[in-house]
Design a protein around this motif. Structure first.
Motif, PDB file in Angstrom:
ATOM      1  N   PHE A 152       0.811  -1.214   0.000  1.00 42.51           N
ATOM      2  CA  PHE A 152       0.000   0.000   0.000  1.00 42.51           C
ATOM      3  C   PHE A 152       0.850   1.272   0.000  1.00 42.51           C
ATOM      4  CE2 PHE A 152      -3.319  -2.767   2.251  1.00 42.51           C
ATOM      5  CZ  PHE A 152      -3.874  -3.132   1.035  1.00 42.51           C
TER       6      PHE A 152
ATOM      7  N   LEU B 216       0.985   2.590  -3.358  1.00 40.02           N
ATOM      8  CA  LEU B 216      -0.242   3.337  -3.671  1.00 40.02           C
ATOM      9  C   LEU B 216      -0.145   4.764  -3.144  1.00 40.02           C
ATOM     10  CD1 LEU B 216      -3.350   3.650  -4.314  1.00 40.02           C
ATOM     11  CD2 LEU B 216      -3.719   2.848  -1.986  1.00 40.02           C
TER      12      LEU B 216
ATOM     13  N   ASP C 242     -12.225   6.960  -2.786  1.00 35.42           N
ATOM     14  CA  ASP C 242     -12.835   5.632  -2.736  1.00 35.42           C
ATOM     15  C   ASP C 242     -11.816   4.624  -3.246  1.00 35.42           C
ATOM     16  OD1 ASP C 242     -15.942   5.897  -2.144  1.00 35.42           O
ATOM     17  OD2 ASP C 242     -15.363   7.602  -3.394  1.00 35.42           O
ATOM     18  N   ILE C 243     -11.525   3.637  -2.418  1.00 38.50           N
ATOM     19  CA  ILE C 243     -10.566   2.600  -2.789  1.00 38.50           C
ATOM     20  C   ILE C 243     -11.296   1.271  -2.888  1.00 38.50           C
ATOM     21  CG2 ILE C 243      -8.543   1.283  -2.050  1.00 38.50           C
ATOM     22  CD1 ILE C 243      -7.501   3.783  -0.689  1.00 38.50           C
ATOM     23  N   THR C 244     -11.196   0.622  -4.035  1.00 39.78           N
ATOM     24  CA  THR C 244     -11.784  -0.704  -4.215  1.00 39.78           C
ATOM     25  C   THR C 244     -10.682  -1.743  -4.123  1.00 39.78           C
ATOM     26  OG1 THR C 244     -13.531   0.164  -5.651  1.00 39.78           O
ATOM     27  CG2 THR C 244     -13.105  -2.206  -5.743  1.00 39.78           C
TER      28      THR C 244
ATOM     29  N   ARG D  38     -11.399   7.781  -7.412  1.00 34.64           N
ATOM     30  CA  ARG D  38     -11.627   6.352  -7.216  1.00 34.64           C
ATOM     31  C   ARG D  38     -10.356   5.610  -7.630  1.00 34.64           C
ATOM     32  NH1 ARG D  38     -17.007   5.226  -6.141  1.00 34.64           N
ATOM     33  NH2 ARG D  38     -16.510   3.012  -6.208  1.00 34.64           N
ATOM     34  N   VAL D  39      -9.886   4.724  -6.752  1.00 32.92           N
ATOM     35  CA  VAL D  39      -8.655   3.984  -7.002  1.00 32.92           C
ATOM     36  C   VAL D  39      -8.925   2.498  -6.823  1.00 32.92           C
ATOM     37  CG1 VAL D  39      -6.263   3.622  -6.276  1.00 32.92           C
ATOM     38  CG2 VAL D  39      -7.257   5.911  -6.172  1.00 32.92           C
TER      39      VAL D  39
ATOM     40  N   ILE E 205      -7.336  -1.285  -6.212  1.00 33.85           N
ATOM     41  CA  ILE E 205      -6.156  -2.019  -5.745  1.00 33.85           C
ATOM     42  C   ILE E 205      -6.449  -3.515  -5.849  1.00 33.85           C
ATOM     43  CG2 ILE E 205      -4.487  -2.353  -3.899  1.00 33.85           C
ATOM     44  CD1 ILE E 205      -5.401   0.202  -2.640  1.00 33.85           C
TER      45      ILE E 205
ATOM     46  N   LEU F  56      -3.866  -0.639   5.360  1.00 33.48           N
ATOM     47  CA  LEU F  56      -4.222   0.480   4.485  1.00 33.48           C
ATOM     48  C   LEU F  56      -4.486   1.744   5.297  1.00 33.48           C
ATOM     49  CD1 LEU F  56      -4.723   1.491   1.671  1.00 33.48           C
ATOM     50  CD2 LEU F  56      -7.010   0.519   1.746  1.00 33.48           C
TER      51      LEU F  56
ATOM     52  N   ALA G  22     -10.253   7.488   3.305  1.00 33.57           N
ATOM     53  CA  ALA G  22     -10.848   6.633   2.276  1.00 33.57           C
ATOM     54  C   ALA G  22     -12.063   5.879   2.768  1.00 33.57           C
ATOM     55  CB  ALA G  22      -9.801   5.634   1.774  1.00 33.57           C
TER      56      ALA G  22
ATOM     57  N   ILE H 126     -13.433   2.269   1.835  1.00 29.87           N
ATOM     58  CA  ILE H 126     -12.923   1.068   1.173  1.00 29.87           C
ATOM     59  C   ILE H 126     -14.099   0.212   0.714  1.00 29.87           C
ATOM     60  CG2 ILE H 126     -11.537  -1.019   1.448  1.00 29.87           C
ATOM     61  CD1 ILE H 126      -9.932   0.430   3.579  1.00 29.87           C
TER      62      ILE H 126
ATOM     63  N   VAL I  14      -1.686   2.596  -9.772  1.00 32.10           N
ATOM     64  CA  VAL I  14      -1.282   1.822  -8.596  1.00 32.10           C
ATOM     65  C   VAL I  14      -0.031   1.000  -8.868  1.00 32.10           C
ATOM     66  CG1 VAL I  14      -2.019   0.106  -6.918  1.00 32.10           C
ATOM     67  CG2 VAL I  14      -3.675   1.719  -7.864  1.00 32.10           C
TER      68      VAL I  14
END
Length: 613
Positions: free
Chosen positions: A366, A369, A389-391, A515-516, A518, A544, A555, A557, A611
């Protein structure tokens, strides 16, 4: 010099002036005793009543100090009687005259004058800093009092950080965590005096600046200021003051002001001397000096505590950035997590378990990132913190062991964790894609049997009953028990689900702004030392949240992973999980309707490049 830096310089200077004044009062006490002995050679015993000495603790304008039950700052003095040979009135007048005209007295008065001037400058700088913060707000945006307070405290703590040797970039990354996190803690914990160090650090500094009539405008920070005021008053009373804080204290509105009026104190000492109470006057001088020094030492210790905590945070930040960590570095990071974690149940688990190997490897994943995100921020020349927003895309399953949902929200940098499928439900790649892009809506859900062919149960029976028309928010779930979610990497050879996800993102577009994505893909070189690829999801969110703590981001998640049983023999309380969110029968999978893809954006591929390079 920036306004906040000058402000802190003046606060330290104010403390220094008060210490000088106290030392001069001590010297005056010795001079007074020596003068009396020279003139009379006899001990003058006066009233046993102590004098407040001009040190006042005022809560929101209400005088609260008492001496023998009498309210200060009236400084009422009970006259004494002179025993033994005594001294004449003329001798008392001479002692008083020498006392008032001594060079030490003049130095004390001059020092007190400088102290008062500094107080006035500090008050003006507070107002100037508030004005500067307000001018930095976007035009047309309604002014949020709590936001103004937060930015003012960010500036002040930034000045403290610079005094501690932290670089500007270091503190920019720390400020998001240190300043904004107390707001969430206030919603979770009523007893803020026993809260974590993030709250205590901000409250401590607020208590100190409150001494200079600093006032918070917003509701949240007013509450934190009250905590800081109570904490400071408690620390001062612990010093055992002799002339102040007798009979308890009263704090109104959380504002604590330390006011020392030397002219009034001098008048009281003069009257004592003229009433032949020279011994009491010298003792009152010494007590007042001791109390002033005790108060100054308390303020200095409180400021040192803030500096020390900032330095500790900087050490942890350096440990995160260095993948070749020593055992001492790892110990610092573990202590950081345990100390700053807001969930007591998770803290107890962390103290008695050892998932740390996976934790440190996830930190390294991370951190890449975080670096990429920081680069994007610099490119945009943005200096403010953003919500993102992290997916997290992974393979997943659920176990029989239950944990509080709050385990998934270990630090304030993780605002929420969103789960999308019911419990005991698999998901298809199109759902994972919809989660990653933010396109999926509750109305897009379709449930069917995950078994291709030969299923004796029609798809209609795979539809969960009483399915909520919203996603499963872990922030809303709070302390409710949920199954322990286990995640494992995607992207291995022959991983059809991941290959289809990549196909969808190339064909239908990328995630939107902030929006990211991972994917849980082990970078090259990690597989050789990653001992167990199956990791509890709360360890993922913990790692994270730690990395985000040293960034300019907070964030939400989103988990794009299956929540089916880890094995057929897994036994879970279906009724409980139906009430927590929803439950499906075995071998159920959630797909997305074609309607989800009608809202086209651009390619998600660049988000993945952001990323993983």
């Amino acid at each position: 010099m920036a306004t906040a830096d000058l402000l802190m310089e003046l606060i330290y200077s104010w403390i220094e002036q008060r210490e000088r004044c106290a030392n001069e009062l001590r010297k005056l006490a010795k001079e007074l005793e020596s003068l009396r002995e020279t003139i009379t050679g006899t001990e003058c015993v006066g009233s046993s009543v102590s004098v407040v000495g001009g040190v006042c603790l005022i809560g929101a304008g209400i005088a609260t100090l008492c001496t023998g039950g009498a309210a200060a700052p009236a400084l009422a003095v009970v006259g004494g009687m002179c025993a033994g040979a005594g001294i004449t009135v003329s001798m008392a007048a001479k002692i008083s005259e020498h006392f008032l005209s001594s060079s030490t007295m003049k130095k004390a008065q001059e020092t007190q004058k400088k102290s008062k001037e500094i107080e006035e400058k500090v008050k003006k700088l507070f107002e100037q800093l508030k004005d500067e913060v307000k001018t930095m707000s976007p035009k047309g945006k309604e002014e949020d009092p709590d936001e103004v307070d937060q930015q003012v405290m960010t500036q002040i703590l930034g000045a403290m950080g610079r005094r501690s040797g932290l670089g500007e970039s270091d503190f920019r990354s720390l400020s998001n965590f240190v300043i904004s996190s107390p707001q969430r803690n206030m919603m979770l914990n009523q007893n803020l005096l026993s809260s974590g160090p993030n709250v205590c650090m901000t409250a401590t500094l607020l208590g100190i600046v409150g001494c200079f009539t600093f006032q918070c405008q917003g509701r949240k920070y007013k509450k934190l200021l009250a905590v800081g005021g109570k904490k400071l008053a408690s620390k001062i009373t612990e010093t055992g003051l002799k002339t102040a804080l007798k009979g308890g204290t009263m704090i109104v509105g959380g504002v604590v002001t330390l006011a020392f009026e030397l002219p009034e104190a001098i008048d009281s000492w003069k009257k004592m001397i003229e009433n032949n109470n020279v011994t009491e006057a010298s003792q009152s001088l010494r007590d007042t000096a001791d109390d002033q020094l005790a108060i100054c030492q308390t303020l200095k210790r409180q400021l040192s505590d803030v500096r020390r905590k900032l330095e500790e945070l900087a050490d942890v930040k350096r440990c995160i950035e260095n993948s070749k960590r020593s055992p001492e570095d790892k110990k610092k990071m573990i202590q950081f997590v345990i100390q700053w974690c807001e969930d007591e149940a998770l803290v107890q688990w962390l103290k008695t378990n050892s998932e740390w190997k996976a934790f440190f490897k996830l930190i390294d994943m991370f951190y890449l990132l975080r670096g990429k995100l920081s680069e994007e921020i610099e490119k945009k020349k943005k200096t403010d913190c953003e919500d993102i927003d992290i997916t997290f895309v992974a393979h997943g399953s659920i176990e029989e062991s239950m944990i509080p949902a709050s385990y998934l929200l270990p630090l304030p940098t993780v605002k929420d964790v969103m789960l999308y499928s019911p419990w005991n439900c698999f998901i298809y790649a199109d759902v994972a894609y919809g989660i990653a892009t933010g396109k999926i809506r509750p109305q897009h859900r379709r449930f069917k049997c995950s078994k291709h062919g030969g299923c004796r149960i029609p798809d209609l029976l795979h539809q969960p009953s009483n399915l909520p028309n919203h996603w499963n928010s872990m922030e809303s779930a709070g302390g409710q028990l949920i199954p322990n979610i286990i995640v494992s990497p995607v992207g291995k050879p022959g991983d059809g689900a991941w290959n289809h996800f990549v196909y969808l993102e190339k064909k239908h577009g990328e995630a939107g702004r902030n929006r990211v994505v991972i994917p849980f893909i082990l970078p090259a070189g990690i597989t050789s030392w990653w001992e167990d690829e199956r990791v509890p999801f709360f360890v993922v969110t913990l790692a994270l949240s730690v990395v985000l703590s040293f960034s300019c981001f907070k964030a939400t998640i989103h988990l794009a992973a299956c929540l089916g049983k880890g094995s057929e023999g897994t036994n879970l309380d279906e009724n409980h999980l139906k009430n927590q969110y929803a439950w499906t029968i075995d071998k159920t999978a959630m797909a997305a309707s074609g309607e989800m893809l009608l809202n086209r954006d651009s390619d998600l591929y660049r988000a993945l490049q952001l990323v993983f390079g």
